[in-house]
Design an enzyme around this catalytic site. Structure first.
Site, PDB file in Angstrom:
ATOM      1  N   PRO A  53      45.058  -6.227 -65.206  1.00  0.00           N
ATOM      2  CG  PRO A  53      47.565  -5.900 -64.185  1.00  0.00           C
ATOM      3  CD  PRO A  53      46.108  -5.912 -63.456  1.00  0.00           C
ATOM      4  CG  ASP A  54      49.259  -8.960 -68.881  1.00  0.00           C
ATOM      5  OD1 ASP A  54      49.388  -7.290 -69.004  1.00  0.00           O
ATOM      6  OD2 ASP A  54      50.245 -10.129 -68.570  1.00  0.00           O
ATOM      7  CB  SER A  55      42.011  -9.355 -68.586  1.00  0.00           C
ATOM      8  OG  SER A  55      42.017  -7.868 -68.635  1.00  0.00           O
ATOM      9  CG  ASN A 100      46.647 -12.590 -72.755  1.00  0.00           C
ATOM     10  OD1 ASN A 100      47.250 -12.284 -74.025  1.00  0.00           O
ATOM     11  ND2 ASN A 100      46.996 -12.350 -71.755  1.00  0.00           N
ATOM     12  CG  ASP A 113      46.920  -3.498 -68.373  1.00  0.00           C
ATOM     13  OD1 ASP A 113      47.764  -3.312 -67.523  1.00  0.00           O
ATOM     14  OD2 ASP A 113      46.719  -4.251 -69.375  1.00  0.00           O
TER      15      ASP A 113
END
Ligand code: BGC
Length: 668
Positions: A176-178, A181, A220
């Site tokens: 998640p979020d990697s 970002n 994600d």
């Protein structure tokens, strides 16, 4: 829902290999699962007994039987198992290990019905590079990368490849979020440092997990309020494709994408179906809340992303998951119709079911509720190619601590989780985070209660008989404000639940709750902004969701009457203008942490400014010093120059009154 079978050839080859390598042990439950297009179709999902036990604990403690009954409905829902650090693989003080869960999954699996086990891969080097709450154990270094591979992914892959588990469909949410970002936060040093390791780590995880035929990789893909803008969405699809192409199997290593992981962005904004609708002459996507992002919800985003992914080369069979565990936004604050306002921002704010103050408010947002229950191939959204609604974030587990809590997991204190923090990332508004939150991942019972109460669709039916708590008090406002106290009042909850009193919150519950609709908070510090909310209680101790937060600034004792002078000038062009202000301290004492307030008469809007922190609510504009900054103190006789760019339509009359800390300033 995707239509086309994926990897048919690869799947049958894998099955043939499986038959050779993994002798069947005689029961149909252990038969190897072929790799199918949508693993959720026709399948049940694993219910995590450890999480269910936490929910049962909450139900036991709930004094209201109706609420407890709802919790027991929630308890039977499937949620994902997070591998949030190396020790989670074998199990640690926070939970059982991967084999424990897979063994229970075997027990839950009914013969003849596939079962999906939702797993989260979440331990990249330099994890959570743009935030602090879920920073991890591995540094963004080559050594961290080596440990990620050998101590994290390899052991997980070895367990998942155990023939014992070949009959379970394992759906892995990848990091998640990697990658998101890297699209929006790459100018942030931590994300720059982490970027190569995110790419390499995700590739490594995809390769290792895709090699196991019964594992499905879902990467994600953030959420609509993060990547929805075209300027983010296109590069995100390219990044996903670029990473996929570095894997051994290419696009086939990714079965789909999962959006809204651990976020609260709604699945659908029912009263804002068309982002191009104009109100007051402007499209609603240009409102403050949507900031020109056309993707208002996860249905918009999944459809948008799907098209971009297929254009990048991903197969048409690519499927989408949406984490709906906490994006329900029900309860009394949920609008029931589109607004009738002719003001753009009012229209949007009154129509949206997402009640956050800003779409970037990700940490334990107040007012959220449980969303759609997990289900396969949800109907009604063909363009979104949904494989399933899933509960990746287990409801009741915190997003991050609201204060600094020491720990050995690498997690840090992110002010986005602090309800008293006015965040520049949220347009200088209070975070709207829930008070008293424990560390990310820890059980957060008061939030769980609120999530159950605010569920949409409501849990266990609907209608007023479903209501177990008082409705949210409204109209919270401040009366007399002194340097040490704030008098609050609000409108009573009127519903079918007998309200017996109100709790007043300011970060934590204030002592001495009120049985009337007013309360004076005392013992405050001068010239400080506090955020108040109020909740109604009934005799059984059920508590409503929090009212809309009211920020109040206590008055400043160091600005005596007549202590300030303002010179205002505006340089206007067609619809824009620059406002310049000279603020002079005409008193004999220093003016510290000044806060200048004025109003516009013609609907002018401040866009951005300098030498002060600017905010605007309706027609009221506030420009305040940043505490500790170079101009935070104005010496007697001294002047600061501050200003802003704004927009106007037609007339652009200068404000006629200015005040600092409640005291009028002279003009001229
Ligand atoms: C935390 C993890 C936790 C997960 C699920 C994340 O925010 O960092 O430790 O397992 O949430 O609650």
């Amino acid at each position: 829902m995707s239509k086309f079978p994926k990897r048919l050839l690869a799947a049958s080859t894998a099955m043939a290999t499986a038959l050779v390598a993994w002798p069947l042990i005689g029961t149909s439950a252990s038969a190897a699962e072929p790799h199918v297009d949508n693993p959720y179709a026709g399948a049940t999902q694993y219910v995590n007994p450890t999480w269910a036990a936490a929910v049962e604990g909450a139900a036991t403690r709930a004094s209201d039987p109706a609420l407890a009954a709802k919790m027991r409905v929630v308890k039977n829902q499937p949620t994902a198992v997070w591998m949030d650090r190396i020790s989670a693989i074998t199990g640690n003080a926070d939970g059982n290990g991967l084999r424990f869960h897979l063994d229970r999954a075997l027990l839950q699996k009914q013969a003849g019905t596939p079962l999906v086990f939702n797993l989260v891969i979440y331990d990249l080097p330099g994890r959570d590079c743009y935030a602090l709450a879920s920073n991890g154990e591995l540094p963004a270094t080559a050594a961290g990368m080596a440990r990620y591979k050998t101590e994290y992914i390899d052991p997980i892959a070895a367990i998942l490849a155990d023939p014992k588990y070949q009959g379970i469909r394992i759906a892995a949410t990848i990091e998640p979020d990697s990658l998101p970002n890297l699209i929006t936060n790459i100018s942030h040093p931590e994300c720059q440092q982490a970027a190569p390791y995110y790419r390499e780590g995700v590739k490594y995880a995809l390769d290792k997990l895709h090699a196991i035929p019964n594992v499905y990789n879902y990467v994600d893909a953030a959420h609509s309020g993060w990547l929805g803008w075209d300027a983010n969405a296109g590069p995100a699809a390219k990044l996903f494709a670029g990473v996929a192409r570095t894997t051994a199997a290419g696009y086939a290593s990714i079965d789909g994408f999962v959006t809204n992981t651990a976020n609260t962005t709604p699945l659908v904004e029912p009263y804002l179906p068309n982002s191009s609708l104009t109100v007051g002459g402007n499209p609603i996507r240009s409102s403050k809340f949507y900031e020109w992002n056309s993707d208002f919800d996860e249905i918009d985003w999944t459809a948008h992303l799907y098209n971009l992914l297929v254009a990048e080369g991903f197969p048409a069979s690519t499927g989408m998951l949406v984490d709906t565990s906490r994006n329900g936004w029900g309860g009394a604050a949920r609008p029931t119709a589109a607004s009738s306002s002719t003001d753009l921002n009012t229209y949007v704010d009154q129509s949206r079911v997402d009640r956050r103050i800003h779409r970037g408010a990700w940490c334990n947002p107040l007012g959220a509720g449980i969303g759609e229950r997990p289900q396969a191939t949800p109907a009604g959204y063909p363009a979104s190619h949904l494989d399933a609604f899933v509960w990746i974030k287990p409801p009741g587990e915190s997003d991050g601590a609201s204060t600094d809590i020491p720990n050995d997991q690498g997690k840090r204190f992110d002010r986005m989780c602090d309800p008293t923090f006015v965040s520049p990332k949220l347009g200088n508004q209070l975070t709207g985070a829930s008070p008293d939150a424990p560390l990310a991942g820890q059980w957060f019972e008061s939030q769980f209660v609120e999530l159950v109460r605010n569920a949409y669709p409501v849990i266990g039916g609907g209608g007023t008989s479903d209501q177990v708590a008082p409705s949210v008090p409204s109209g919270l406002q401040a009366g007399t404000v002194t340097s040490t106290s704030v008098a609050l009042s609000w409108t009573a909850s009127t519903d079918n639940v007998g309200v017996t009193g109100y709790d007043i919150y300011r970060g934590t519950t204030l002592a001495g709750s009120s049985t009337t609709t007013s309360f004076t908070a005392t013992g405050l510090t001068a010239n400080t902004t506090y955020s108040f909310t109020v909740r109604a209680k009934d005799a059984a101790g059920n508590v409503s969701a929090a009212s809309t937060a009211l920020p109040v600034t206590t008055s400043n004792t160091n600005n005596p009457p007549g202590g300030c002078r303002v010179t205002y000038s505006a340089n206007s062009w067609s619809t824009g203008f620059t406002g310049s202000i000279k603020l002079t301290n005409t008193s004999t004492t220093p003016l510290t942490n000044w806060r200048l307030v004025f109003s516009f008469a013609n609907g002018q809007t401040v866009q951005q400014g300098w030498n002060a922190v600017w905010s605007q609510t309706g027609s009221t504009v506030t420009g305040s010093a940043t505490p500790g900054s170079w101009n935070a103190t104005i010496a007697p006789g001294g002047t600061v120059d501050i200003g802003f760019n704004g927009t106007h339509t037609g007339t652009n009359t200068a404000p006629t009154a200015f005040s600092v800390s409640g005291q009028a300033c002279s003009i001229g």
